[in-house]
Design a protein around this motif. Structure first.
Motif, mmCIF file in Angstrom:
data_model
loop_
_atom_site.group_PDB
_atom_site.id
_atom_site.type_symbol
_atom_site.label_atom_id
_atom_site.label_comp_id
_atom_site.label_asym_id
_atom_site.label_seq_id
_atom_site.Cartn_x
_atom_site.Cartn_y
_atom_site.Cartn_z
ATOM 1 N N GLU A 32 0.825 -1.207 0.000
ATOM 2 C CA GLU A 32 0.000 0.000 0.000
ATOM 3 C C GLU A 32 0.862 1.262 0.000
ATOM 4 O OE1 GLU A 32 -3.266 2.229 2.819
ATOM 5 O OE2 GLU A 32 -3.155 0.044 2.905
ATOM 6 N N LEU A 33 1.920 1.268 0.816
ATOM 7 C CA LEU A 33 2.835 2.417 0.840
ATOM 8 C C LEU A 33 3.501 2.617 -0.521
ATOM 9 C CD1 LEU A 33 4.631 2.122 4.305
ATOM 10 C CD2 LEU A 33 2.998 3.872 3.593
ATOM 11 N N THR A 34 3.891 1.508 -1.147
ATOM 12 C CA THR A 34 4.525 1.573 -2.465
ATOM 13 C C THR A 34 3.548 2.123 -3.493
ATOM 14 O OG1 THR A 34 5.974 -0.272 -1.920
ATOM 15 C CG2 THR A 34 5.678 0.217 -4.252
ATOM 16 N N ASP A 35 2.293 1.667 -3.445
ATOM 17 C CA ASP A 35 1.274 2.144 -4.374
ATOM 18 C C ASP A 35 1.047 3.640 -4.213
ATOM 19 O OD1 ASP A 35 -1.009 1.864 -6.270
ATOM 20 O OD2 ASP A 35 -2.176 2.363 -4.472
ATOM 21 N N ILE A 36 0.940 4.105 -2.993
ATOM 22 C CA ILE A 36 0.733 5.532 -2.734
ATOM 23 C C ILE A 36 1.911 6.338 -3.270
ATOM 24 C CG2 ILE A 36 0.645 7.289 -0.901
ATOM 25 C CD1 ILE A 36 -1.039 5.250 0.722
ATOM 26 N N SER A 37 3.105 5.874 -2.998
ATOM 27 C CA SER A 37 4.313 6.571 -3.459
ATOM 28 C C SER A 37 4.357 6.647 -4.986
ATOM 29 C CB SER A 37 5.553 5.865 -2.922
ATOM 30 O OG SER A 37 6.713 6.529 -3.342
ATOM 31 N N GLU A 38 3.998 5.554 -5.649
ATOM 32 C CA GLU A 38 3.988 5.541 -7.117
ATOM 33 C C GLU A 38 2.943 6.501 -7.681
ATOM 34 O OE1 GLU A 38 3.541 1.432 -8.196
ATOM 35 O OE2 GLU A 38 5.647 0.987 -7.770
ATOM 36 N N ARG A 39 1.770 6.561 -7.045
ATOM 37 C CA ARG A 39 0.731 7.485 -7.514
ATOM 38 C C ARG A 39 1.151 8.930 -7.302
ATOM 39 N NH1 ARG A 39 -4.654 6.256 -4.941
ATOM 40 N NH2 ARG A 39 -3.465 5.360 -3.243
ATOM 41 N N GLU A 40 1.788 9.224 -6.166
ATOM 42 C CA GLU A 40 2.288 10.579 -5.910
ATOM 43 C C GLU A 40 3.329 10.975 -6.954
ATOM 44 O OE1 GLU A 40 1.824 10.727 -1.023
ATOM 45 O OE2 GLU A 40 3.738 10.139 -1.915
ATOM 46 N N THR A 41 4.277 10.090 -7.201
ATOM 47 C CA THR A 41 5.338 10.373 -8.168
ATOM 48 C C THR A 41 4.780 10.527 -9.574
ATOM 49 O OG1 THR A 41 6.953 9.186 -6.817
ATOM 50 C CG2 THR A 41 7.515 9.522 -9.131
ATOM 51 N N GLY A 42 3.835 9.677 -9.947
ATOM 52 C CA GLY A 42 3.218 9.773 -11.265
ATOM 53 C C GLY A 42 2.501 11.103 -11.465
ATOM 54 N N ALA A 43 1.775 11.538 -10.449
ATOM 55 C CA ALA A 43 1.065 12.819 -10.528
ATOM 56 C C ALA A 43 2.052 13.977 -10.602
ATOM 57 C CB ALA A 43 0.142 12.986 -9.324
ATOM 58 N N GLU A 44 3.115 13.926 -9.784
ATOM 59 C CA GLU A 44 4.131 14.984 -9.815
ATOM 60 C C GLU A 44 4.807 15.061 -11.185
ATOM 61 O OE1 GLU A 44 5.356 14.772 -5.074
ATOM 62 O OE2 GLU A 44 6.656 13.834 -6.561
ATOM 63 N N THR A 45 5.118 13.910 -11.754
ATOM 64 C CA THR A 45 5.779 13.864 -13.057
ATOM 65 C C THR A 45 4.883 14.439 -14.148
ATOM 66 O OG1 THR A 45 7.066 11.933 -12.399
ATOM 67 C CG2 THR A 45 6.847 12.336 -14.766
ATOM 68 N N LEU A 46 3.617 14.050 -14.152
ATOM 69 C CA LEU A 46 2.700 14.558 -15.170
ATOM 70 C C LEU A 46 2.456 16.053 -15.012
ATOM 71 C CD1 LEU A 46 1.065 13.877 -17.631
ATOM 72 C CD2 LEU A 46 -0.788 13.119 -16.155
ATOM 73 N N LEU A 47 2.309 16.529 -13.786
ATOM 74 C CA LEU A 47 2.133 17.969 -13.566
ATOM 75 C C LEU A 47 3.383 18.740 -14.008
ATOM 76 C CD1 LEU A 47 0.248 17.975 -10.163
ATOM 77 C CD2 LEU A 47 -0.652 18.723 -12.380
ATOM 78 N N SER A 48 4.540 18.183 -13.742
ATOM 79 C CA SER A 48 5.791 18.808 -14.175
ATOM 80 C C SER A 48 5.841 18.881 -15.702
ATOM 81 C CB SER A 48 6.982 18.024 -13.636
ATOM 82 O OG SER A 48 8.186 18.601 -14.062
ATOM 83 N N ALA A 49 5.417 17.814 -16.361
ATOM 84 C CA ALA A 49 5.397 17.793 -17.824
ATOM 85 C C ALA A 49 4.426 18.825 -18.395
ATOM 86 C CB ALA A 49 5.030 16.400 -18.326
ATOM 87 N N LYS A 50 3.424 19.189 -17.626
ATOM 88 C CA LYS A 50 2.446 20.186 -18.057
ATOM 89 C C LYS A 50 2.865 21.604 -17.676
ATOM 90 C CE LYS A 50 -1.496 17.203 -18.505
ATOM 91 N NZ LYS A 50 -1.825 17.436 -19.901
ATOM 92 N N GLY A 51 4.090 21.744 -17.140
ATOM 93 C CA GLY A 51 4.623 23.082 -16.877
ATOM 94 C C GLY A 51 4.593 23.538 -15.435
ATOM 95 N N PHE A 52 4.107 22.704 -14.537
ATOM 96 C CA PHE A 52 4.101 23.063 -13.117
ATOM 97 C C PHE A 52 5.407 22.552 -12.514
ATOM 98 C CE2 PHE A 52 -0.386 22.631 -14.293
ATOM 99 C CZ PHE A 52 -0.872 23.864 -13.885
ATOM 100 N N GLU A 53 6.272 23.474 -12.095
ATOM 101 C CA GLU A 53 7.585 23.094 -11.593
ATOM 102 C C GLU A 53 7.573 22.920 -10.075
ATOM 103 O OE1 GLU A 53 10.616 25.746 -12.964
ATOM 104 O OE2 GLU A 53 9.833 25.753 -15.004
ATOM 105 N N ASP A 54 8.433 22.033 -9.608
ATOM 106 C CA ASP A 54 8.614 21.793 -8.165
ATOM 107 C C ASP A 54 7.286 21.517 -7.452
ATOM 108 O OD1 ASP A 54 11.378 22.242 -8.444
ATOM 109 O OD2 ASP A 54 11.088 24.406 -8.199
ATOM 110 N N VAL A 55 6.501 20.608 -8.017
ATOM 111 C CA VAL A 55 5.210 20.232 -7.445
ATOM 112 C C VAL A 55 5.430 19.142 -6.402
ATOM 113 C CG1 VAL A 55 2.958 19.231 -7.971
ATOM 114 C CG2 VAL A 55 4.055 20.746 -9.614
ATOM 115 N N VAL A 56 4.681 19.226 -5.301
ATOM 116 C CA VAL A 56 4.708 18.172 -4.299
ATOM 117 C C VAL A 56 3.279 17.661 -4.133
ATOM 118 C CG1 VAL A 56 5.165 17.588 -1.886
ATOM 119 C CG2 VAL A 56 6.663 19.194 -3.091
ATOM 120 N N VAL A 57 3.120 16.333 -4.276
ATOM 121 C CA VAL A 57 1.819 15.699 -4.124
ATOM 122 C C VAL A 57 1.897 14.735 -2.942
ATOM 123 C CG1 VAL A 57 0.121 14.171 -5.209
ATOM 124 C CG2 VAL A 57 1.321 15.874 -6.599
#
Length: 105
Positions: A32-57
């Motif tokens: 469960e911890l791994t899943d949460i971490s992967e979802r957080e990282t995935g969201a941060e990466t996609l937001l970064s790709a859309k131009g939002f820099e230094d995002v924390v999810v």
């Protein structure tokens, strides 16, 4: 906190003195911890790709906190962030809190 929790779970999993049921519970929590971490990282990466820099999810208890490195965001940007977070985490927009960073000069 998450690193400490992971360390504690690994100790349980690798222990010779805990029951198999306790080990299985620790494995499930670790997944469960791994899943949460992967979802957080995935969201941060996609937001970064859309131009939002230094995002924390941060995901906790079916809620998501998003910190954006901007002093303010437009309604269109808010909608874009909510869309990304909902797609990546499955959390509905009403459970997403977006906080712009306030810069102090």
């Amino acid at each position: 906190t998450r690193a400490k929790n992971t360390e504690s779970l690994l100790e349980i999993i690798n222990s010779d003195v805990v029951s198999e049921a306790q080990k299985q519970g620790a494995i499930e929590q670790m997944l469960e911890l791994t899943d949460i971490s992967e979802r957080e990282t995935g969201a941060e990466t996609l937001l970064s790709a859309k131009g939002f820099e230094d995002v924390v999810v941060s995901i906790s208890d079916s809620k998501v906190d998003v910190v954006i490195n901007q002093s303010e965001i437009s309604d269109a940007q808010r909608a874009q962030i909510e869309d990304v977070i909902t797609r990546k985490t499955g959390v509905p927009p009403e459970n997403i809190v977006i906080t712009p960073m306030v810069t102090v000069e």
